[in-house]
Design an enzyme around this catalytic site. Structure first.
Site, mmCIF file in Angstrom:
data_model
loop_
_atom_site.group_PDB
_atom_site.id
_atom_site.type_symbol
_atom_site.label_atom_id
_atom_site.label_comp_id
_atom_site.label_asym_id
_atom_site.label_seq_id
_atom_site.Cartn_x
_atom_site.Cartn_y
_atom_site.Cartn_z
ATOM 1 N N LYS A 27 4.906 8.501 0.409
ATOM 2 C CA LYS A 27 4.787 7.159 1.001
ATOM 3 C C LYS A 27 4.459 7.330 2.477
ATOM 4 O O LYS A 27 4.812 8.336 3.079
ATOM 5 C CB LYS A 27 6.113 6.397 0.867
ATOM 6 N N ASP A 46 0.502 -1.108 0.136
ATOM 7 C CA ASP A 46 1.880 -1.583 -0.016
ATOM 8 C C ASP A 46 1.962 -2.811 0.907
ATOM 9 O O ASP A 46 0.922 -3.412 1.216
ATOM 10 C CB ASP A 46 2.895 -0.495 0.363
#
Ligand code: NDP
Ligand code: 2IT
Length: 444
Positions: free
Chosen positions: A124, A164
């Protein structure tokens, strides 16, 4: 493994990272029993190697705003675990981004990606930069500056970022463009790309659609029909929008959506036409959800979340810890019988305990929202074989993957009384695959 000891060690070594501690605690407490059936895991200290990311990059991002002022932000990429495939996971641009939040997200992503059946490790990244209120050119300059640092750490077989919160098609396009220029290659290093340059059909829809497909699987176990059910959704971004779209097409009634300022409550239900307005409002005008209430004359509640509204099903699709214990109790009191998480870790530990105690259908994000990264995985495959699949082909594969994830949850989460603990099921299934891969590859 003794969960208490592992946790206190991690908290001592990595203080001030509450979201990371929260995510680790939830997984460890549910896998403890299974883990301890395998003494070889402990001999290889699998647990620390699984909880602590392989590496973290953090860097300054410098860019020039429209007024000519020089701005700095902090960018990160967390490469958590690549035992089952290249690091894979989204990029978040939001003012709240810090190392703790990205570490929790990368940790969760590792188990989620394991569940998808596709060969993807977990990662991430992001920055404490908010695209909200910025011009297109400012967003572009920021994305380009971010990638001038990030590009050397990523690649189609190394680490594949995607979107995201705050990162959608526009941002991925700008990041991919800069990556392509620096790396001198046109490959599938990002997913969520535009359709004209290697993106997959259904990727924008995938997280929301996938969550609804997962919900349908859960409802099937209790012979419940989605038609006519009242659904509260939070958020009004990518995940919330396509969750609403699929639900409406199936005859469910969506009564709430929200953003970080408040929520709208439409007792008549958001229909296809009103949803088209939300797509335009949020994706083109980049406006606020309050404007929906002004246009359609319904209730808008400033500074609150929608969980006090009566609903059958809740689909949190905004951000972490957006359902606390009180919210969970309010939902249950109003008769809510299913919660399926579009966001990552939207329920606090207290809320999760309430849902499990009440034995409602409760799907944690790493299972229910895995459709997004699954279609990212399918985008990587299409890029590798240099072909594109049709909408129906991708949608069919997505449905099958969500079914498979549901089966894995049942396999590891079904209790003696027949209740399915999807938290335990998802965590144990996700963990076992990564653990076996790590064991086979030696001590790294
Ligand atoms: P978007 O940026 O498209 O939308 C985010 C939505 O959530 C917006 O309505 C935003 O409101 C709201 N929101 C964001 N932060 C907060 C906050 N701190 N408090 C209240 N509301 C907030 O993001 P996505 O729809 O892509 O992501 C939503 C969730 O889904 C996240 O948890 C993400 O990690 C998760 N997810 C996303 C996937 C994807 O493929 N995109 C895949 C799997 C999970 P505002 O406009 O006011 O900021
Ligand atoms: O949380 C997630 O699964 C995502 N943001 C999507 C990640 C991806 O690589 O598509």
């Amino acid at each position: 493994m003794e969960v208490k000891k592992v946790l206190s060690d991690l908290k001592r070594r990595f203080p001030n990272e509450p979201e990371y501690h929260q995510a680790v605690e939830e997984v460890l407490t549910t896998i403890e029993e299974e883990y301890n059936k395998h003494p070889e895991f402990d001999r290889y200290n699998l647990i620390e190697r699984l909880c602590i990311p392989d590496r973290i990059f953090s860097f300054r991002v410098t860019w020039v705003d429209d007024k000519g002022q020089v701005q700095t932000n902090t960018g990160y990429r967390i490469q958590h675990n690549n035992a089952i495939g290249p690091y894979k996971g989204g990029i978040r641009f939001h003012s709240s981004v810090n190392q703790s939040i990205l570490k929790f997200l990368a940790f969760e992503q590792t188990f989620k990606n394991s569940l998808t059946t596709l060969p993807m490790g977990g990662g991430k990244g992001g920055a404490d930069f908010s695209p909200r209120g910025k011009s297109d050119m400012e967003v572009m300059r920021f994305c380009q500056a971010f990638v001038t640092e990030l590009w050397r750490h990523i690649g189609p077989e190394t680490d594949v970022p995607a979107g995201d919160i705050g990162v959608g098609g526009r941002e991925v396009g700008y990041m991919f463009g800069m990556y392509k220029k620096l790396a001198r290659e046109h490959t599938g290093t990002f997913t969520g790309k535009g359709l004209e340059f290697g993106g997959s059909l259904i990727r924008p829809e995938a997280t929301g659609y996938g969550n609804v497909y997962f919900l349908l699987e859960m409802l099937k176990t209790r012979n419940i029909d989605i038609k006519g059910k009242v659904v509260a959704i939070s958020g009004s971004g990518n995940v919330a929008q396509y969750t609403a779209e699929k639900l409406i097409s199936l005859g469910a009634k969506v009564i709430t959506m929200s953003d970080s300022n408040g929520y709208i409550y439409d007792p008549d239900g958001i229909d296809a036409e009103k949803l088209a307005y939300i797509f335009e409002l949020k994706n083109v005008q980049r406006g606020r959800i309050r404007e929906y209430a002004e246009k359609y004359g319904c209730k808008y509640v400033e500074g609150a979340r929608p969980w006090n509204e009566k609903c059958d099903i809740a689909m949190p699709s905004a951000t972490q810890n957006e359902i606390d214990g009180d919210d969970a109790r309010a939902l249950l009191k109003n008769g809510c019988f299913a919660v399926s998480e579009g966001a990552n870790m939207p329920s606090t530990p207290e809320a999760i305990a309430e849902f499990l105690n009440a034995k409602i259908l409760y799907a944690p994000g790493k299972a229910a929202n895995a459709g997004g990264v699954s279609v990212s995985g399918l985008e990587m495959t299409q890029n590798s074989i240099k072909l594109g699949w049709s909408k129906d082909e991708v949608d069919e594969k997505l449905k099958n993957i969500m079914k498979d994830i549901h089966n894995q949850c049942i396999r590891y989460g079904k209790q003696e009384d027949g209740y399915v603990n999807y938290v335990k099921g998802a965590n144990v299934a996700g963990f076992m695959k990564v653990a076996k891969a790590m064991m086979a590859q030696g001590i790294l």
